[in-house]
Motif scaffolding. Structure first.
Motif, PDB file in Angstrom:
ATOM      1  N   PHE A 190     -54.950 -32.084 -53.901  1.00 25.99           N
ATOM      2  CA  PHE A 190     -55.374 -31.603 -55.207  1.00 25.99           C
ATOM      3  C   PHE A 190     -54.517 -32.175 -56.337  1.00 25.99           C
ATOM      4  CE2 PHE A 190     -56.114 -28.431 -51.906  1.00 25.99           C
ATOM      5  CZ  PHE A 190     -57.486 -28.275 -51.992  1.00 25.99           C
ATOM      6  N   SER A 191     -53.657 -33.123 -56.011  1.00 23.36           N
ATOM      7  CA  SER A 191     -52.806 -33.727 -57.036  1.00 23.36           C
ATOM      8  C   SER A 191     -53.652 -34.391 -58.123  1.00 23.36           C
ATOM      9  CB  SER A 191     -51.882 -34.778 -56.408  1.00 23.36           C
ATOM     10  OG  SER A 191     -50.929 -34.181 -55.570  1.00 23.36           O
ATOM     11  N   THR A 192     -53.242 -34.177 -59.361  1.00 30.09           N
ATOM     12  CA  THR A 192     -53.947 -34.782 -60.478  1.00 30.09           C
ATOM     13  C   THR A 192     -52.941 -35.498 -61.378  1.00 30.09           C
ATOM     14  OG1 THR A 192     -53.681 -32.909 -61.997  1.00 30.09           O
ATOM     15  CG2 THR A 192     -55.545 -32.828 -60.454  1.00 30.09           C
ATOM     16  N   ILE A 193     -53.470 -36.176 -62.385  1.00 33.15           N
ATOM     17  CA  ILE A 193     -52.596 -36.893 -63.310  1.00 33.15           C
ATOM     18  C   ILE A 193     -51.695 -35.934 -64.076  1.00 33.15           C
ATOM     19  CG2 ILE A 193     -54.133 -38.852 -63.581  1.00 33.15           C
ATOM     20  CD1 ILE A 193     -55.107 -37.618 -66.182  1.00 33.15           C
ATOM     21  N   ALA A 194     -52.082 -34.653 -64.164  1.00 34.57           N
ATOM     22  CA  ALA A 194     -51.249 -33.683 -64.880  1.00 34.57           C
ATOM     23  C   ALA A 194     -49.913 -33.469 -64.176  1.00 34.57           C
ATOM     24  CB  ALA A 194     -51.985 -32.354 -65.000  1.00 34.57           C
ATOM     25  N   GLU A 195     -49.829 -33.842 -62.887  1.00 38.02           N
ATOM     26  CA  GLU A 195     -48.604 -33.626 -62.113  1.00 38.02           C
ATOM     27  C   GLU A 195     -47.729 -34.870 -62.059  1.00 38.02           C
ATOM     28  OE1 GLU A 195     -49.455 -31.699 -58.269  1.00 38.02           O
ATOM     29  OE2 GLU A 195     -51.450 -31.353 -59.071  1.00 38.02           O
ATOM     30  N   ILE A 196     -48.049 -35.871 -62.829  1.00 38.95           N
ATOM     31  CA  ILE A 196     -47.321 -37.135 -62.683  1.00 38.95           C
ATOM     32  C   ILE A 196     -45.842 -36.982 -63.004  1.00 38.95           C
ATOM     33  CG2 ILE A 196     -47.709 -38.011 -65.036  1.00 38.95           C
ATOM     34  CD1 ILE A 196     -48.220 -40.764 -63.653  1.00 38.95           C
ATOM     35  N   ALA A 197     -45.480 -36.012 -63.870  1.00 43.42           N
ATOM     36  CA  ALA A 197     -44.059 -35.830 -64.206  1.00 43.42           C
ATOM     37  C   ALA A 197     -43.253 -35.470 -62.961  1.00 43.42           C
ATOM     38  CB  ALA A 197     -43.917 -34.740 -65.264  1.00 43.42           C
ATOM     39  N   GLU A 198     -43.712 -34.471 -62.182  1.00 39.40           N
ATOM     40  CA  GLU A 198     -42.943 -34.071 -61.007  1.00 39.40           C
ATOM     41  C   GLU A 198     -43.117 -35.048 -59.838  1.00 39.40           C
ATOM     42  OE1 GLU A 198     -45.046 -32.074 -62.671  1.00 39.40           O
ATOM     43  OE2 GLU A 198     -46.263 -30.821 -61.344  1.00 39.40           O
ATOM     44  N   LEU A 199     -44.188 -35.819 -59.835  1.00 43.77           N
ATOM     45  CA  LEU A 199     -44.387 -36.780 -58.751  1.00 43.77           C
ATOM     46  C   LEU A 199     -43.546 -38.031 -58.932  1.00 43.77           C
ATOM     47  CD1 LEU A 199     -48.260 -36.538 -58.233  1.00 43.77           C
ATOM     48  CD2 LEU A 199     -46.449 -35.505 -56.863  1.00 43.77           C
ATOM     49  N   TYR A 205     -39.379 -32.462 -60.004  1.00 45.71           N
ATOM     50  CA  TYR A 205     -39.982 -31.908 -58.784  1.00 45.71           C
ATOM     51  C   TYR A 205     -39.161 -30.733 -58.253  1.00 45.71           C
ATOM     52  CZ  TYR A 205     -41.212 -31.593 -53.838  1.00 45.71           C
ATOM     53  OH  TYR A 205     -41.572 -31.129 -52.604  1.00 45.71           O
ATOM     54  N   ASN A 206     -37.831 -30.875 -58.262  1.00 48.60           N
ATOM     55  CA  ASN A 206     -36.965 -29.793 -57.786  1.00 48.60           C
ATOM     56  C   ASN A 206     -37.046 -28.571 -58.696  1.00 48.60           C
ATOM     57  OD1 ASN A 206     -36.077 -31.222 -55.547  1.00 48.60           O
ATOM     58  ND2 ASN A 206     -34.395 -32.182 -56.670  1.00 48.60           N
ATOM     59  N   ASP A 207     -37.141 -28.798 -59.997  1.00 47.78           N
ATOM     60  CA  ASP A 207     -37.297 -27.676 -60.935  1.00 47.78           C
ATOM     61  C   ASP A 207     -38.583 -26.905 -60.626  1.00 47.78           C
ATOM     62  OD1 ASP A 207     -34.966 -28.335 -62.202  1.00 47.78           O
ATOM     63  OD2 ASP A 207     -35.937 -29.415 -63.857  1.00 47.78           O
ATOM     64  N   LYS A 208     -39.636 -27.628 -60.310  1.00 52.34           N
ATOM     65  CA  LYS A 208     -40.912 -26.984 -59.982  1.00 52.34           C
ATOM     66  C   LYS A 208     -40.776 -26.129 -58.723  1.00 52.34           C
ATOM     67  CE  LYS A 208     -45.710 -28.022 -58.698  1.00 52.34           C
ATOM     68  NZ  LYS A 208     -46.697 -29.084 -58.451  1.00 52.34           N
ATOM     69  N   ARG A 209     -40.123 -26.659 -57.703  1.00 54.81           N
ATOM     70  CA  ARG A 209     -39.954 -25.900 -56.460  1.00 54.81           C
ATOM     71  C   ARG A 209     -39.144 -24.629 -56.702  1.00 54.81           C
ATOM     72  NH1 ARG A 209     -41.411 -27.457 -51.563  1.00 54.81           N
ATOM     73  NH2 ARG A 209     -39.883 -26.034 -50.631  1.00 54.81           N
ATOM     74  N   GLN A 210     -38.090 -24.736 -57.510  1.00 53.90           N
ATOM     75  CA  GLN A 210     -37.262 -23.555 -57.788  1.00 53.90           C
ATOM     76  C   GLN A 210     -38.071 -22.485 -58.525  1.00 53.90           C
ATOM     77  OE1 GLN A 210     -33.756 -24.934 -59.838  1.00 53.90           O
ATOM     78  NE2 GLN A 210     -33.050 -26.122 -58.085  1.00 53.90           N
ATOM     79  N   LEU A 211     -38.921 -22.913 -59.440  1.00 57.76           N
ATOM     80  CA  LEU A 211     -39.749 -21.931 -60.151  1.00 57.76           C
ATOM     81  C   LEU A 211     -40.735 -21.257 -59.193  1.00 57.76           C
ATOM     82  CD1 LEU A 211     -41.248 -22.256 -63.682  1.00 57.76           C
ATOM     83  CD2 LEU A 211     -42.669 -21.419 -61.823  1.00 57.76           C
ATOM     84  N   LEU A 212     -41.317 -22.032 -58.292  1.00 56.19           N
ATOM     85  CA  LEU A 212     -42.257 -21.448 -57.325  1.00 56.19           C
ATOM     86  C   LEU A 212     -41.533 -20.516 -56.349  1.00 56.19           C
ATOM     87  CD1 LEU A 212     -44.566 -24.533 -56.579  1.00 56.19           C
ATOM     88  CD2 LEU A 212     -45.048 -22.567 -58.037  1.00 56.19           C
TER      89      LEU A 212
END
Length: 318
Positions: A190-199, A205-212
């Motif tokens: 389901f990856s989209t262009i909106a996720e290109i920053a963390e990809l 990417y690590n900041d995203k995991r910590q938030l989740l």
């Protein structure tokens, strides 16, 4: 915002560059350009490249900045007198900065070619700042160009959007997106262009995991609301990641098990039924929309209200 990847390898910008330089050489390039795309898509490198091209002495022969002429050297040293950059990072851009930029465009170019103003993160202009820009957009002076770099068009006033020529950045998708990802395991169906920053940036990417991970704990115990709000506010992607968390759980309940692959919420999802997840997703989307469209919205208060509503929804379903 780290755009290192886009700076180093951005083959998807080639068509934008070719189109822009052709219009400039044909003398049909609009004076006001709104360069927009997802975070990290490359709008800032493209705007810098275009600004350099508009000032390069040899652009008619090389079709791209030569890197050798006097103006290219001045730009490299960040001392070109006819190039002004407004970049407040993620902070608000006030009316005084915009007025100075407009006054700069009214003057004659010191080196005899063009004058260029680039406003990065232009979606952070206050309403007064955006209104101060309108006259310059409607009545441009000779040989002046205004480059607005935007990461979120929904936060811009319609009066600004309608007066600019739009340049949309279209980064890669699918397999091409996986090729530019730093952590290829993070690319999911389901990856989209909106996720290109963390990809393309491991720190993001690590900041995203910590938030989740914090969201997963909040759903279990409701004792880390302050920490979760701080994490959401610490990143321009915070609200998008929060929404992504509930979207992933809803996809899981809809039969797409891979939606929670490599996701800290995978151990949480079975404690919530699909109806509750959908209700939480709706609450998050409403708060996100409110923060984007209401310029005076208090972000901390909005997030506090959101977490209270999420807790009530989850407790009522237990």
């Amino acid at each position: 915002m780290n755009e290192t990847t886009a700076d180093i390898a951005s083959p998807w910008l080639a068509s934008n560059k070719q189109d822009l330089i052709n219009k400039y050489l044909q003398k049909i390039l609009p004076h006001a350009l709104l360069i927009h795309g997802s975070y990290g898509a490359g709008q800032l490198p493209l705007a810098n490249w275009l600004g350099n091209s508009l000032l390069c002495e040899n652009i008619e022969q090389t079709n791209q900045p030569c890197g050798q002429c006097k103006t290219c050297q001045l730009l490299k040293a960040q001392s070109h007198p006819d190039f002004v950059v407004i970049d407040n990072d993620d902070k608000t851009i006030g009316v005084d900065l915009v007025r100075k930029a407009c006054q700069f465009l009214e003057k004659t170019a010191q080196l005899g070619r063009n004058k260029v103003v680039m406003i990065s993160h232009c979606e952070n202009m206050t309403e007064s700042a955006a209104n101060a820009l309108l006259k310059t957009l409607e009545e441009p002076t000779n040989n002046s160009f205004l480059l607005l770099v935007c990461n979120d068009m929904e936060q811009l006033l319609p009066t600004i959007i309608s007066r600019c020529s739009k340049v949309a950045i279209t980064p890669p998708q699918g397999e091409q997106l996986a090729q530019v990802a730093v952590n290829k395991q993070a690319v999911h169906p389901f990856s989209t262009i909106a996720e290109i920053a963390e990809l393309t940036d491991e720190d993001v990417y690590n900041d995203k995991r910590q938030l989740l991970q914090s969201l997963a704990r909040f759903i279990h115990q409701f004792d880390n609301g302050v920490e979760l709000i701080e994490q959401i506010q610490a990143s321009v992607h915070g609200m998008r990641w929060l929404q992504f968390g509930f979207e992933s759980m809803f996809r899981y309940h809809s039969g797409w098990q891979q939606a929670l692959a490599d996701n800290p919420l995978s151990e949480t999802v079975d404690g919530l039924d699909a109806e509750t997840v959908f209700a939480c997703l709706n609450l998050t989307m409403q708060a996100n929309r409110q923060l984007k469209t209401l310029t005076q919205a208090n972000k901390t208060y909005t997030l506090e209200v959101l977490l209270v509503e999420l807790e009530q929804t989850i407790r009522n379903a237990a």
